[in-house]
Enzyme design. Sequence first.
Site, mmCIF file in Angstrom:
data_model
loop_
_atom_site.group_PDB
_atom_site.id
_atom_site.type_symbol
_atom_site.label_atom_id
_atom_site.label_comp_id
_atom_site.label_asym_id
_atom_site.label_seq_id
_atom_site.Cartn_x
_atom_site.Cartn_y
_atom_site.Cartn_z
ATOM 1 C CB CYS A 37 -0.921 -3.156 8.946
ATOM 2 S SG CYS A 37 0.281 -2.006 8.229
ATOM 3 C CD GLU A 95 -1.326 -2.243 2.253
ATOM 4 O OE1 GLU A 95 -2.114 -2.786 3.047
ATOM 5 O OE2 GLU A 95 -0.124 -2.590 2.151
ATOM 6 C CB CYS A 132 -1.214 0.348 5.273
ATOM 7 S SG CYS A 132 0.374 -0.404 4.830
#
Length: 162
Positions: free
Chosen positions: A83, A55, A86
């Site tokens: 996560c 990402e 990100c």
Amino acid sequence: MHDDEIFMTLALEEALLAEAEGEVPVGAVVSIGGEPVSRAHNQPLGLKDPTAHAEILALRRASEALGNYRLTEASLYVTLEPCVMCVGAIVHARIRRVVFGAADPKGGAVVSRWRLFDDGFFNHRPEVTGGVLQARCGEIMSGFFRGKRVKNPHISEQPKQD
């Protein structure tokens, strides 16, 4: 095939590149107006960079291509639920829409472990769609870690934040 499936298929191609490099197989695509702007896959090992999640790399490349770190019209497609790190980058980039494939019960920060977009803390909240090509996205992750366990039986099924 619906746009979400088309872009997730591109993200899956990136995940397979990550897997071939020995990285956790996560891929991402940024699109605007139905066109891909950038693609990336996990590369923390290869780049020796803990922030080199798919990402983050896709957002960096899209920002460079567009000459602006604010990606207010962009959609981010990623094979695994983002996560915490990100999610922070997604908020700062002002991504309009996040589409992910497989949920991440151990480290997902969108719907699984945490719901960071829903807590009201951030000043930006993207639209979220989960489960696009979920089975295929999950298969790639499971297969990767199954292979790792065969080599080292002490490795868990999924990473904490990839």
